[in-house]
Design a protein around this motif. Structure first.
Motif, PDB file in Angstrom:
ATOM      1  N   CYS A  17     -10.915   6.777  32.795  1.00 16.36           N
ATOM      2  CA  CYS A  17      -9.746   7.586  33.143  1.00 16.36           C
ATOM      3  C   CYS A  17     -10.005   8.417  34.393  1.00 16.36           C
ATOM      4  O   CYS A  17      -9.140   8.525  35.273  1.00 16.36           O
ATOM      5  CB  CYS A  17      -9.354   8.485  31.973  1.00 16.36           C
ATOM      6  N   LEU A  18     -11.189   9.006  34.505  1.00 21.07           N
ATOM      7  CA  LEU A  18     -11.526   9.808  35.683  1.00 21.07           C
ATOM      8  C   LEU A  18     -11.461   8.976  36.959  1.00 21.07           C
ATOM      9  O   LEU A  18     -11.078   9.470  38.021  1.00 21.07           O
ATOM     10  CB  LEU A  18     -12.918  10.412  35.532  1.00 21.07           C
ATOM     11  N   GLY A  19     -11.849   7.711  36.864  1.00 23.30           N
ATOM     12  CA  GLY A  19     -11.876   6.845  38.042  1.00 23.30           C
ATOM     13  C   GLY A  19     -10.673   5.946  38.188  1.00 23.30           C
ATOM     14  O   GLY A  19     -10.648   5.075  39.064  1.00 23.30           O
ATOM     15  N   HIS A  20      -9.652   6.127  37.359  1.00 26.10           N
ATOM     16  CA  HIS A  20      -8.448   5.291  37.389  1.00 26.10           C
ATOM     17  C   HIS A  20      -8.812   3.806  37.291  1.00 26.10           C
ATOM     18  O   HIS A  20      -8.315   2.966  38.055  1.00 26.10           O
ATOM     19  CB  HIS A  20      -7.630   5.576  38.652  1.00 26.10           C
ATOM     20  N   GLN A  21      -9.684   3.500  36.356  1.00 27.97           N
ATOM     21  CA  GLN A  21     -10.134   2.120  36.145  1.00 27.97           C
ATOM     22  C   GLN A  21      -9.589   1.573  34.828  1.00 27.97           C
ATOM     23  O   GLN A  21     -10.298   0.937  34.063  1.00 27.97           O
ATOM     24  CB  GLN A  21     -11.661   2.074  36.144  1.00 27.97           C
ATOM     25  N   THR A  22      -8.320   1.832  34.577  1.00 26.39           N
ATOM     26  CA  THR A  22      -7.669   1.412  33.345  1.00 26.39           C
ATOM     27  C   THR A  22      -6.456   0.548  33.670  1.00 26.39           C
ATOM     28  O   THR A  22      -5.990   0.532  34.806  1.00 26.39           O
ATOM     29  CB  THR A  22      -7.198   2.633  32.533  1.00 26.39           C
ATOM     30  N   PRO A  23      -5.893  -0.150  32.664  1.00 31.03           N
ATOM     31  CA  PRO A  23      -4.704  -0.978  32.906  1.00 31.03           C
ATOM     32  C   PRO A  23      -3.370  -0.241  32.793  1.00 31.03           C
ATOM     33  O   PRO A  23      -2.328  -0.891  32.760  1.00 31.03           O
ATOM     34  CB  PRO A  23      -4.810  -2.053  31.803  1.00 31.03           C
ATOM     35  N   HIS A  66     -15.657  10.221  40.373  1.00 26.60           N
ATOM     36  CA  HIS A  66     -15.195  10.834  39.133  1.00 26.60           C
ATOM     37  C   HIS A  66     -14.139  11.888  39.464  1.00 26.60           C
ATOM     38  O   HIS A  66     -14.451  13.021  39.827  1.00 26.60           O
ATOM     39  CB  HIS A  66     -16.361  11.480  38.388  1.00 26.60           C
ATOM     40  N   GLY A  67     -12.874  11.490  39.402  1.00 28.56           N
ATOM     41  CA  GLY A  67     -11.766  12.414  39.607  1.00 28.56           C
ATOM     42  C   GLY A  67     -11.262  12.552  41.027  1.00 28.56           C
ATOM     43  O   GLY A  67     -10.168  13.076  41.245  1.00 28.56           O
ATOM     44  N   TRP A  68     -12.026  12.114  41.999  1.00 26.25           N
ATOM     45  CA  TRP A  68     -11.681  12.321  43.404  1.00 26.25           C
ATOM     46  C   TRP A  68     -11.540  10.988  44.129  1.00 26.25           C
ATOM     47  O   TRP A  68     -11.962   9.943  43.638  1.00 26.25           O
ATOM     48  CB  TRP A  68     -12.753  13.154  44.101  1.00 26.25           C
ATOM     49  N   GLU A  69     -11.006  11.061  45.353  1.00 22.67           N
ATOM     50  CA  GLU A  69     -11.030   9.921  46.265  1.00 22.67           C
ATOM     51  C   GLU A  69     -12.232  10.046  47.182  1.00 22.67           C
ATOM     52  O   GLU A  69     -12.741  11.148  47.429  1.00 22.67           O
ATOM     53  CB  GLU A  69      -9.750   9.871  47.108  1.00 22.67           C
ATOM     54  N   ARG A  70     -12.663   8.909  47.719  1.00 22.16           N
ATOM     55  CA  ARG A  70     -13.720   8.858  48.729  1.00 22.16           C
ATOM     56  C   ARG A  70     -13.193   8.110  49.939  1.00 22.16           C
ATOM     57  O   ARG A  70     -12.166   7.420  49.846  1.00 22.16           O
ATOM     58  CB  ARG A  70     -14.964   8.188  48.154  1.00 22.16           C
TER      59      ARG A  70
END
Length: 331
Positions: free
Chosen positions: A112-118, A260-264
């Motif tokens: 969820c922190l990394g938006h790695q869900t469907p 984790h939670g941010w953009e890079r």
């Protein structure tokens, strides 16, 4: 820092002069606490006109994800209260409780922190009603349509539910952090949209439709000033605002675009093309943004009311953010 700041303010002033955004506050801070802040334009243009000030409060929108929710989830992980690689069901055991094999029950905190869900990118939850308890039950029990991993508010709505369960309080009953709030005196706040379903110009109350209907959530709803955002950023730069482990995770890549939670940094990202690889950042729909370059020991925030009086207008905010970032970081 003065020359960089002056260069960065040029596109901000040009956007206001061109009528692309009503007003803005730009701020920079370095690791040692030296900072510069400047404001220009209007905090509100309709139905009354109010000038922007350095101390104007802003609806920070999705900066809530980074400043509030990510920080608290990582703090709970530090304390051993949660395991980032455990499923959300360790805290939300009733999530999709009628189907033990549902894919949603396998989603982890880290995903969820990394938006790695469907989960889908957008879901108009507010159209299902205004009862926050009923909407929470709806979100937890509905069969979500699965798709490719995209940036989704659902990830942080669920993380917010976990915070509420653990604290036995609603989001709006939790401490928003020093210098932040969940609502603001409208006279001190930048206005957002003339909302088509609430039938009023929003000012001092959350703009995000789903957050409003939920009466607080983990993906939006935080209010702050340039000073409070810069204070938060400096705390990460000088390591006083979070644990070393939490800050490391905020900087640890989970994908080509996210930590984790941010953009890079990636090609075309909001922070511009001249920042170092040690930069993280995030933006908010209302026109806000925060970026931290750990290599340079510098952070900058651009706070605008670009959705006032409507979101249905090309404000040029994407190009403006990049122009500001490039000016800040150009050697």
């Amino acid at each position: 820092m003065t020359a960089k700041f002056e260069a960065a303010f040029v596109p901000v002033a040009a956007a206001i002069e061109a009528g692309r955004i009503p007003g803005a506050v730009l701020g920079m801070v370095d690791r040692d606490g030296a900072r510069t802040v400047r404001h220009l334009g209007q905090a509100q243009t309709t139905p009354v006109v109010r000038p922007m000030t350095e101390n104007t409060w802003f609806d920070l929108a999705s900066l809530t994800k980074t400043i509030f929710t990510t920080s608290r989830i990582l703090s709970l992980a530090d304390a051993g209260t949660i395991d980032l690689d455990a499923p959300l069901t360790t805290v939300l055991p009733d999530f999709r409780q009628y189907n033990p094999d549902a894919w949603e029950r396998k989603i982890t905190f880290r995903q969820c922190l990394g938006h790695q869900t469907p989960f889908p990118a957008v879901e108009p939850i507010y159209t299902y009603g205004r009862d926050p308890d009923l909407l929470r039950a709806f979100i937890l029990q509905r069969e979500w349509r699965a798709g490719p991993s995209v940036y989704s508010d659902i990830n942080f709505i669920l993380l917010g539910f976990a915070l509420e369960r653990l604290a036995k309080k609603t989001i709006r009953e939790l401490d928003p952090g020093p210098g932040f709030g969940w609502s603001v005196d409208p006279q001190n706040c930048a206005a957002t949209e003339d909302c088509m379903w609430r039938n009023r110009v929003l000012c001092g109350e959350v703009h995000d439709d789903n957050c409003s209907a939920l009466h607080g959530s983990g993906h939006a709803g935080l209010f702050g000033t340039a000073a409070s955002v810069l204070d938060f950023a400096q705390g990460l730069l000088d390591s006083t605002g979070a644990s070393a482990n939490a800050i490391a995770l905020m900087r640890t890549p989970l994908s080509a675009r996210r930590t984790h939670g941010w953009e890079r940094p990636y090609d075309g990202w909001s922070g511009g093309q001249h920042c170092s690889d040690e930069t993280i950042g995030h933006t908010g729909f209302t026109g806000t943004g925060l970026w931290l370059d750990f290599a340079a020991g510098r952070a900058w925030t651009l706070l605008t009311n670009r959705v006032h009086p409507t979101r249905h207008f090309d404000s040029g905010i994407i190009e403006l953010r990049r122009a500001v970032g490039d000016a800040v970081n150009r050697s």
